[in-house]
Design a protein around this motif. Structure first.
Motif, PDB file in Angstrom:
ATOM      1  N   LEU A 110      26.325  15.930 -22.352  1.00 56.32           N
ATOM      2  CA  LEU A 110      26.047  15.911 -23.784  1.00 56.32           C
ATOM      3  C   LEU A 110      24.926  16.878 -24.150  1.00 56.32           C
ATOM      4  CD1 LEU A 110      26.342  12.078 -24.402  1.00 56.32           C
ATOM      5  CD2 LEU A 110      27.929  13.840 -25.152  1.00 56.32           C
ATOM      6  N   VAL A 111      23.998  17.096 -23.215  1.00 55.56           N
ATOM      7  CA  VAL A 111      22.882  18.027 -23.473  1.00 55.56           C
ATOM      8  C   VAL A 111      23.357  19.473 -23.320  1.00 55.56           C
ATOM      9  CG1 VAL A 111      20.600  18.784 -22.707  1.00 55.56           C
ATOM     10  CG2 VAL A 111      21.164  16.335 -22.764  1.00 55.56           C
ATOM     11  N   LEU A 112      24.093  19.745 -22.243  1.00 54.13           N
ATOM     12  CA  LEU A 112      24.507  21.119 -21.955  1.00 54.13           C
ATOM     13  C   LEU A 112      25.463  21.666 -23.011  1.00 54.13           C
ATOM     14  CD1 LEU A 112      25.108  20.948 -18.093  1.00 54.13           C
ATOM     15  CD2 LEU A 112      23.229  22.103 -19.270  1.00 54.13           C
ATOM     16  N   PHE A 113      26.337  20.796 -23.532  1.00 47.95           N
ATOM     17  CA  PHE A 113      27.386  21.259 -24.439  1.00 47.95           C
ATOM     18  C   PHE A 113      27.188  20.741 -25.861  1.00 47.95           C
ATOM     19  CE2 PHE A 113      29.118  21.614 -20.214  1.00 47.95           C
ATOM     20  CZ  PHE A 113      29.791  22.821 -20.228  1.00 47.95           C
ATOM     21  N   GLN A 114      25.934  20.702 -26.297  1.00 48.46           N
ATOM     22  CA  GLN A 114      25.664  20.331 -27.680  1.00 48.46           C
ATOM     23  C   GLN A 114      26.328  21.323 -28.627  1.00 48.46           C
ATOM     24  OE1 GLN A 114      21.627  18.967 -28.826  1.00 48.46           O
ATOM     25  NE2 GLN A 114      21.104  19.284 -26.665  1.00 48.46           N
ATOM     26  N   GLU A 115      26.562  20.889 -29.842  1.00 48.43           N
ATOM     27  CA  GLU A 115      27.291  21.709 -30.807  1.00 48.43           C
ATOM     28  C   GLU A 115      26.620  23.055 -31.057  1.00 48.43           C
ATOM     29  OE1 GLU A 115      28.965  21.297 -35.407  1.00 48.43           O
ATOM     30  OE2 GLU A 115      28.175  19.550 -34.341  1.00 48.43           O
ATOM     31  N   ASN A 116      25.300  23.112 -30.957  1.00 48.74           N
ATOM     32  CA  ASN A 116      24.592  24.355 -31.241  1.00 48.74           C
ATOM     33  C   ASN A 116      24.500  25.292 -30.037  1.00 48.74           C
ATOM     34  OD1 ASN A 116      22.879  22.853 -29.698  1.00 48.74           O
ATOM     35  ND2 ASN A 116      21.116  22.957 -31.087  1.00 48.74           N
ATOM     36  N   GLN A 117      25.073  24.891 -28.918  1.00 50.08           N
ATOM     37  CA  GLN A 117      25.031  25.717 -27.719  1.00 50.08           C
ATOM     38  C   GLN A 117      26.202  26.707 -27.702  1.00 50.08           C
ATOM     39  OE1 GLN A 117      22.518  25.649 -25.413  1.00 50.08           O
ATOM     40  NE2 GLN A 117      21.545  24.178 -26.815  1.00 50.08           N
ATOM     41  N   ASP A 118      25.963  27.879 -27.140  1.00 53.98           N
ATOM     42  CA  ASP A 118      26.984  28.915 -27.077  1.00 53.98           C
ATOM     43  C   ASP A 118      28.185  28.479 -26.243  1.00 53.98           C
ATOM     44  OD1 ASP A 118      27.924  31.653 -27.577  1.00 53.98           O
ATOM     45  OD2 ASP A 118      27.615  31.915 -25.419  1.00 53.98           O
ATOM     46  N   VAL A 119      27.942  27.707 -25.173  1.00 54.49           N
ATOM     47  CA  VAL A 119      29.032  27.286 -24.285  1.00 54.49           C
ATOM     48  C   VAL A 119      29.908  26.206 -24.905  1.00 54.49           C
ATOM     49  CG1 VAL A 119      27.842  27.890 -22.151  1.00 54.49           C
ATOM     50  CG2 VAL A 119      27.515  25.610 -23.144  1.00 54.49           C
ATOM     51  N   ALA A 120      29.509  25.700 -26.079  1.00 57.31           N
ATOM     52  CA  ALA A 120      30.276  24.612 -26.695  1.00 57.31           C
ATOM     53  C   ALA A 120      31.513  25.111 -27.420  1.00 57.31           C
ATOM     54  CB  ALA A 120      29.387  23.833 -27.670  1.00 57.31           C
ATOM     55  N   TRP A 121      31.612  26.434 -27.722  1.00 54.25           N
ATOM     56  CA  TRP A 121      32.731  26.950 -28.506  1.00 54.25           C
ATOM     57  C   TRP A 121      33.989  27.097 -27.644  1.00 54.25           C
ATOM     58  CZ3 TRP A 121      34.618  26.407 -32.786  1.00 54.25           C
ATOM     59  CH2 TRP A 121      35.443  27.322 -33.457  1.00 54.25           C
ATOM     60  N   LEU A 122      35.125  27.278 -28.319  1.00 57.19           N
ATOM     61  CA  LEU A 122      36.430  27.256 -27.663  1.00 57.19           C
ATOM     62  C   LEU A 122      36.603  28.350 -26.623  1.00 57.19           C
ATOM     63  CD1 LEU A 122      38.745  26.581 -30.761  1.00 57.19           C
ATOM     64  CD2 LEU A 122      37.726  24.922 -29.191  1.00 57.19           C
ATOM     65  N   ASP A 123      35.971  29.500 -26.830  1.00 57.71           N
ATOM     66  CA  ASP A 123      36.185  30.598 -25.892  1.00 57.71           C
ATOM     67  C   ASP A 123      35.599  30.317 -24.508  1.00 57.71           C
ATOM     68  OD1 ASP A 123      33.601  30.657 -26.840  1.00 57.71           O
ATOM     69  OD2 ASP A 123      33.454  32.850 -26.834  1.00 57.71           O
ATOM     70  N   LYS A 124      34.733  29.295 -24.410  1.00 57.65           N
ATOM     71  CA  LYS A 124      34.139  28.925 -23.120  1.00 57.65           C
ATOM     72  C   LYS A 124      34.530  27.498 -22.732  1.00 57.65           C
ATOM     73  CE  LYS A 124      30.228  32.087 -23.561  1.00 57.65           C
ATOM     74  NZ  LYS A 124      30.705  32.706 -24.809  1.00 57.65           N
ATOM     75  N   ILE A 125      35.696  27.095 -23.178  1.00 62.30           N
ATOM     76  CA  ILE A 125      36.134  25.722 -22.921  1.00 62.30           C
ATOM     77  C   ILE A 125      36.348  25.453 -21.433  1.00 62.30           C
ATOM     78  CG2 ILE A 125      38.645  26.073 -23.094  1.00 62.30           C
ATOM     79  CD1 ILE A 125      38.676  23.513 -24.872  1.00 62.30           C
ATOM     80  N   ASP A 126      36.633  26.503 -20.660  1.00 62.22           N
ATOM     81  CA  ASP A 126      36.808  26.349 -19.208  1.00 62.22           C
ATOM     82  C   ASP A 126      35.574  25.750 -18.549  1.00 62.22           C
ATOM     83  OD1 ASP A 126      39.390  27.157 -18.848  1.00 62.22           O
ATOM     84  OD2 ASP A 126      38.886  29.269 -18.638  1.00 62.22           O
ATOM     85  N   ARG A 127      34.386  26.056 -19.098  1.00 65.92           N
ATOM     86  CA  ARG A 127      33.155  25.578 -18.479  1.00 65.92           C
ATOM     87  C   ARG A 127      33.027  24.052 -18.567  1.00 65.92           C
ATOM     88  NH1 ARG A 127      28.444  30.060 -19.866  1.00 65.92           N
ATOM     89  NH2 ARG A 127      29.708  31.920 -19.431  1.00 65.92           N
ATOM     90  N   ARG A 128      33.575  23.491 -19.622  1.00 70.99           N
ATOM     91  CA  ARG A 128      33.559  22.027 -19.748  1.00 70.99           C
ATOM     92  C   ARG A 128      34.325  21.392 -18.577  1.00 70.99           C
ATOM     93  NH1 ARG A 128      32.411  19.961 -25.021  1.00 70.99           N
ATOM     94  NH2 ARG A 128      32.081  21.598 -26.586  1.00 70.99           N
ATOM     95  N   TYR A 129      35.516  21.912 -18.336  1.00 72.68           N
ATOM     96  CA  TYR A 129      36.374  21.321 -17.315  1.00 72.68           C
ATOM     97  C   TYR A 129      35.867  21.626 -15.908  1.00 72.68           C
ATOM     98  CZ  TYR A 129      39.178  21.015 -21.520  1.00 72.68           C
ATOM     99  OH  TYR A 129      39.595  20.754 -22.795  1.00 72.68           O
ATOM    100  N   ALA A 130      35.236  22.780 -15.744  1.00 73.15           N
ATOM    101  CA  ALA A 130      34.616  23.085 -14.446  1.00 73.15           C
ATOM    102  C   ALA A 130      33.464  22.130 -14.173  1.00 73.15           C
ATOM    103  CB  ALA A 130      34.129  24.533 -14.434  1.00 73.15           C
ATOM    104  N   TRP A 131      32.715  21.790 -15.225  1.00 78.91           N
ATOM    105  CA  TRP A 131      31.570  20.875 -15.059  1.00 78.91           C
ATOM    106  C   TRP A 131      32.039  19.500 -14.589  1.00 78.91           C
ATOM    107  CZ3 TRP A 131      30.045  16.153 -16.933  1.00 78.91           C
ATOM    108  CH2 TRP A 131      28.724  15.783 -16.707  1.00 78.91           C
ATOM    109  N   ILE A 132      33.056  18.918 -15.221  1.00 78.18           N
ATOM    110  CA  ILE A 132      33.491  17.571 -14.849  1.00 78.18           C
ATOM    111  C   ILE A 132      34.107  17.560 -13.458  1.00 78.18           C
ATOM    112  CG2 ILE A 132      35.779  17.765 -15.916  1.00 78.18           C
ATOM    113  CD1 ILE A 132      33.538  14.622 -15.640  1.00 78.18           C
ATOM    114  N   LYS A 133      34.766  18.663 -13.074  1.00 76.19           N
ATOM    115  CA  LYS A 133      35.324  18.722 -11.719  1.00 76.19           C
ATOM    116  C   LYS A 133      34.212  18.676 -10.676  1.00 76.19           C
ATOM    117  CE  LYS A 133      39.543  21.228 -13.020  1.00 76.19           C
ATOM    118  NZ  LYS A 133      40.298  22.498 -12.937  1.00 76.19           N
TER     119      LYS A 133
END
Length: 628
Positions: free
Chosen positions: A88-111
């Motif tokens: 929740l901290v890393l992917f806050q709405e105001n973070q650059d990694v939160a946008w759709l073009d970096k959605i892969d990073r979300r799934y890499a994190w949970i893996k």
């Protein structure tokens, strides 16, 4: 607790009740102690305490299994919340990694987190708690909420390529979850209800995309009539994250609207640049290549959209399909018919088929004739393929939305491009196509008969095969004449009678010696062409009162069934809403089929239809070839 179970019926005794209360107090105290131990090991604030799992906590989980279920739920809830706090901290709405073009990073994190959990805590929790799956599911719920929130905020920044990229990566992740977990922890009632019966073939990673060579073959004939693939295994996680993209699929629909508009414009430009199709001697005539390109693109869009959603977006896409099917019929087919010298307006197919004399007869060049034939063949192709498109759309869409998929209007548009039977104003002599058929018969049959003079049985078999092939095709094309006026039906009835007389005379046509046709051949012609006449008589009959119309249908057509009845109603131009009550009345009034010995006896006395006769001959030919 086990001992106490034997005393439930004695709870009215004060001493037993006191013992029961002491047991409950011990359970409560023990539960609170376990929660406190977990809070100390995994504090809500701060980082996790270093080190491996505690044996005490592992045993505490076993104890929690037999305590109040709320203790277990509280342990699970706190552990998962603490485990996802970093996300929740890393992917806050105001973070650059939160946008759709970096959605892969979300799934890499949970893996990575799932691997970390298995290494450190996999043995601490009982296997039946399915903690790894619970962490993944909660991650999906949080991600769906967060993505929906950020997409609402930045909706103007969503482009179709970005949206499709995010959806593809998300459905890929959902496929990964399906391979790793069973989905036993999904507890969201509304989501679970959807996931219990997922729509067929909606996961792009469980069903292969069509190969390029398949699409090339599709351009030749019936691209939508491909063999069905085996149903992919159900994915209980389908939509658990990707559901959040559905409100934004209008971006995709608008993009397809724009692409199809450009495609139609390109077809028009190409037609003007390349000119009419060249003469084609291949069987089936010259179909304009643009129509195959259009349906291949339709198929691609349909498959892609069904992978994104099987709900309202599919209905919106269907509306776009309908729009450009009509445009294709108007701009490419009707709009390109050559103009006659006697009329400044566009040519119509019905005017071509009318017999004219003298200066009124239209004169066309070879190129114009090729163009007219090409447009006719293309309209026929589009009519058949649009029907297949409607069936495929109904397979892809949610069951509750099937009734909203209806391409009848577009099929009628292509049907009227072929012939305006509803505009026939008066009955004349036999139609030109009948004259053409008779001419071909008179030219070719005598040659075949004369060359088989020494073996009459083979000529008889030729006549039977010709009738068994011609009559069913003729009836099939009768059903395609929709909608049809009363006068149009009368003209077709006259045409049918003319063809019937010619077919009865077929074995001796053009011969100086008139011989009686074989009974086996005459029986097939009479039965088949009489059926065609009866179909047209039912079409000509008024459909009110309903009971009289239905009874008349049952009386005239001995092989009556609901399928043939519906085709007749389509020829009459009745709406589907009107047809439903008539079909129900027919089902009620159809005579019950005989059973037992009577059934077999009655069936044996029924003469075979031309379709059945043809099927029997084909089976016999296959059997003979197999034995040879």
């Amino acid at each position: 607790m086990n001992v106490l179970e034997h005393f439930h019926k004695y709870m009215g005794i004060p001493q037993i009740r006191q013992l029961s209360e002491r047991v409950k107090a011990a359970q409560t105290e023990l539960g609170q102690q376990i929660l406190a131990d977990f809070e100390e090991a995994f504090p809500s604030q701060g980082t996790k305490r270093p080190g491996g799992p505690s044996n005490v906590l592992r045993d505490a989980c076993l104890v929690a299994n037999i305590l109040d279920p709320r203790i277990k739920q509280e342990i699970i809830k706190k552990f998962i919340k603490q485990h996802l706090s970093e996300y929740l901290v890393l992917f806050q709405e105001n973070q650059d990694v939160a946008w759709l073009d970096k959605i892969d990073r979300r799934y890499a994190w949970i893996k990575r987190q799932l691997v970390d959990y298995e290494e450190k805590y996999g043995r601490m929790f009982p296997r039946e708690w399915c903690m790894a799956e619970r962490i993944a599911v909660e991650f999906c719920h949080v991600t769906r909420t967060e993505l929906a929130k950020i997409m609402r905020t930045r909706a103007k920044e969503i482009e179709v390529k970005l949206l499709l990229f995010a959806i593809q990566r998300t459905t890929n992740f959902e496929g990964f979850l399906a391979k790793r977990f069973s989905g036993c922890t999904l507890t969201d009632g509304s989501l679970q209800k959807k996931l219990e019966s997922p729509p067929p073939s909606t996961n792009p990673f469980l069903e292969d995309e069509p190969a390029p060579e398949t699409e090339e073959l599709a351009t030749e004939k019936g691209d939508l009539d491909q063999p069905k693939k085996p149903k992919a295994p159900d994915n209980p996680f389908h939509g658990i994250v990707s559901k959040c993209f559905e409100p934004h699929l209008y971006v995709y629909i608008e993009s397809q609207d724009k692409n199809l508009g450009e495609l139609i414009d390109r077809f028009v430009a190409d037609f003007k640049a390349q000119g009419p199709p060249k003469p084609n001697t291949d069987e089936g005539g010259a179909v304009l290549p643009s129509c195959a390109d259009l349906f291949v693109y339709y198929k691609k869009c349909m498959v892609q959209c069904s992978q994104l959603s099987t709900g309202e977006p599919m209905i919106a896409l269907t509306t776009i399909f309908q729009k450009y099917l009509r445009e294709y019929a108007w701009k490419i087919l009707s709009g390109n018919l050559p103009k006659t010298t006697t009329s400044s307006g566009g040519l119509t197919i019905s005017s071509l088929l009318k017999e004219k004399e003298g200066s009124e007869a239209a004169k066309f060049t070879l190129e114009e004739l090729c163009l007219i034939c090409g447009i006719l063949s293309t309209a026929e192709y589009c009519l058949a393929t649009t029907q297949q498109l409607e069936e495929k759309l109904k397979e892809k869409v949610d069951v509750s939305l099937i009734e909203r998929i209806n391409l009848t209007g577009e099929m009628d548009t292509f049907s009227t491009s072929v012939q305006h039977w509803q505009n026939v104003e008066h009955v004349g002599d036999q139609s030109p196509y009948v004259t053409s058929v008779i001419l071909h018969i008179k030219q070719n049959v005598p040659i075949i008969r004369d060359n088989l003079a020494s073996t009459r049985k083979y000529f008889t078999q030729f006549c039977i095969k010709f009738a068994n092939s011609f009559i069913p095709k003729f009836i099939t094309h009768l059903f395609k004449c929709k909608p049809i006026s009363m006068v149009g039906a009368e003209q077709l009835l006259l045409d049918t009678h003319s063809l019937k007389m010619v077919l009865l005379d077929l074995p001796s046509i053009g011969s100086q010696v008139v011989r009686k046709a074989p009974a086996s051949y005459t029986k097939i012609v009479v039965k088949g062409m009489t059926r065609a006449e009866m179909i047209l008589k039912v079409v000509m009959a008024p459909h009110e009162p309903l009971v009289v119309f239905v009874d008349n249908y049952i009386k005239l057509l001995t092989d009556c069934n609901t399928e043939t009845f519906q085709k007749i109603l389509d020829m009459k131009g009745l709406k589907r809403s009107e047809q439903s009550s008539m079909l129900e009345l027919l089902r009620q009034r159809l005579p019950a089929p005989p059973s037992g010995a009577e059934s077999s006896g009655s069936l044996s006395l029924t003469a075979p239809t031309p379709e059945q006769e043809s099927s029997r001959i084909r089976k016999l030919e296959k059997l003979i070839k197999k034995r040879l």
